[in-house]
Enzyme design. Structure first.
Site, PDB file in Angstrom:
ATOM      1  N   ASP A  17       0.792  -1.181   0.005  1.00 32.59           N
ATOM      2  CA  ASP A  17       0.077  -0.190   0.164  1.00 32.59           C
ATOM      3  C   ASP A  17       0.871   1.431  -0.034  1.00 32.59           C
ATOM      4  O   ASP A  17       2.002   1.225   0.417  1.00 32.59           O
ATOM      5  CB  ASP A  17      -0.590   0.073   1.361  1.00 32.59           C
ATOM      6  CG  ASP A  17      -1.740   1.149   1.575  1.00 32.59           C
ATOM      7  OD1 ASP A  17      -2.243   1.848   0.657  1.00 32.59           O
ATOM      8  OD2 ASP A  17      -1.674   1.780   2.677  1.00 32.59           O
ATOM      9  N   ASP A  19      -0.074   5.210   1.007  1.00 33.94           N
ATOM     10  CA  ASP A  19      -0.296   6.143   2.097  1.00 33.94           C
ATOM     11  C   ASP A  19      -0.336   5.274   3.319  1.00 33.94           C
ATOM     12  O   ASP A  19      -1.226   4.484   3.458  1.00 33.94           O
ATOM     13  CB  ASP A  19      -1.513   6.900   1.872  1.00 33.94           C
ATOM     14  CG  ASP A  19      -1.229   7.928   0.804  1.00 33.94           C
ATOM     15  OD1 ASP A  19      -0.631   9.033   1.051  1.00 33.94           O
ATOM     16  OD2 ASP A  19      -2.259   7.999  -0.251  1.00 33.94           O
ATOM     17  N   SER A 184     -10.736  11.915   3.868  1.00 34.28           N
ATOM     18  CA  SER A 184     -11.812  11.868   2.681  1.00 34.28           C
ATOM     19  C   SER A 184     -12.396  10.340   2.781  1.00 34.28           C
ATOM     20  O   SER A 184     -11.727   9.415   3.695  1.00 34.28           O
ATOM     21  CB  SER A 184     -11.134  11.856   1.285  1.00 34.28           C
ATOM     22  OG  SER A 184     -10.126  11.124   1.177  1.00 34.28           O
TER      23      SER A 184
HETATM   24  O1  M1P Z   1      -4.504   5.387   0.541  1.00 36.33           O
HETATM   25  C1  M1P Z   1      -5.641   5.867   1.270  1.00 36.33           C
HETATM   26  C2  M1P Z   1      -5.940   6.943   0.852  1.00 36.33           C
HETATM   27  O2  M1P Z   1      -5.277   8.152   0.961  1.00 36.33           O
HETATM   28  C3  M1P Z   1      -5.861   9.471   0.412  1.00 36.33           C
HETATM   29  O3  M1P Z   1      -6.953   9.837   1.303  1.00 36.33           O
HETATM   30  P1  M1P Z   1      -6.585  11.224   2.155  1.00 36.33           P
HETATM   31  O4  M1P Z   1      -6.298  12.118   1.305  1.00 36.33           O
HETATM   32  O5  M1P Z   1      -8.084  11.106   2.878  1.00 36.33           O
HETATM   33  O6  M1P Z   1      -5.517  10.903   3.399  1.00 36.33           O
HETATM   34  C4  M1P Z   1      -6.606   9.247  -0.728  1.00 36.33           C
HETATM   35  O7  M1P Z   1      -5.728   9.336  -1.915  1.00 36.33           O
HETATM   36  C5  M1P Z   1      -7.512   8.180  -0.637  1.00 36.33           C
HETATM   37  O8  M1P Z   1      -8.136   7.945  -2.012  1.00 36.33           O
HETATM   38  C6  M1P Z   1      -6.824   6.997  -0.400  1.00 36.33           C
HETATM   39  O9  M1P Z   1      -7.602   5.719  -0.295  1.00 36.33           O
END
Ligand code: M1P
Length: 218
Positions: A17, A19, A184
């Protein structure tokens, strides 16, 4: 013969993954993690799979990420690359149709208009190839505002309540709502979650598939 046949374990793929795993949310990869991935790539096949679009993933993992990783999966694999070459993909708007999408977008924007939040910024719906991403504060908030919203949401459950309202309003839409990040949630057809990327590697015949990610609960 795929170029990874010379590696120590060519029948093993390791998927990460983005983020919260390879990088902190929306931040750049550190040199240490990049170096570990290079070493790992000598042993196994390596890919990433994240919810974001490819532009954001390249900002975080480097502009050359689609060549440095054997497999690059954006939007859970709705946009996909193998050894730097793009694979076929489907689109959210083709799947849902303009009429149904319009009803969904109108509901979302009205719901956000009625939300009482300490701060609102811009880009409440981000329209992507394989999904939409909905942010009550708005995606173009600053890093500081992003952290503030996350803390506020933990207390007030803004996103879980929003998702429940959408489920109640669109029970027949076959959509999945996924709260993965800080500000989000993603909305995509049921089945187009991170497992979607496996369709792209099925024919490669890997014997072991490892996935590393955070927030692996429902
Ligand atoms: O990878 C997890 C999420 O990361 C982002 O979320 P946020 O901006 O809320 O931190 C987004 O890119 C989201 O689409 C993705 O699932």
């Amino acid at each position: 013969m795929a170029e990874w046949q010379v590696r120590e374990h060519p029948d093993t793929i390791v998927l990460f993954d983005v983020d919260g795993t390879l990088t902190p949310a929306r931040r750049k990869i550190t040199p240490e993690i990049a170096e570990i991935l290079k070493i790992l790539k000598k042993k196994v096949v390596v890919g990433f799979v994240g919810g974001s679009d490819i532009a954001k993933q390249q900002e975080q993992l480097g502009q050359n990420a689609i060549n440095e990783f054997d497999f690059a999966f954006s939007e859970n694999g709705l946009t996909a690359y193998r050894l730097g070459k793009q694979l076929a993909s489907q689109s959210f708007i083709d799947w849902i149709g303009e009429e149904k999408y319009s009803k969904l977008a109108n509901f979302i924007l009205k719901y956000i208009a009625d939300l009482d939040l300490p701060k609102k910024r811009g880009t409440f719906i981000e329209f992507r190839n394989g999904m939409i991403n909905v942010s009550p504060i708005g995606r173009n908030c600053s890093m500081e505002e992003r952290n503030e919203f996350e803390a506020y949401d933990k207390i007030h459950n803004i996103r879980p309540k929003f998702v429940q309202a959408l489920k109640d309003a669109f029970p027949d839409y076959s959509l999945t709502f996924s709260i993965g990040g800080q500000i989000s949630f993603d909305v995509f057809p049921t089945g187009w979650d991170k497992t979607y990327c496996l369709d792209h590697i099925e024919s490669e015949g890997f014997k072991k598939i490892h996935f590393f990610g955070d927030k692996t609960y429902e």
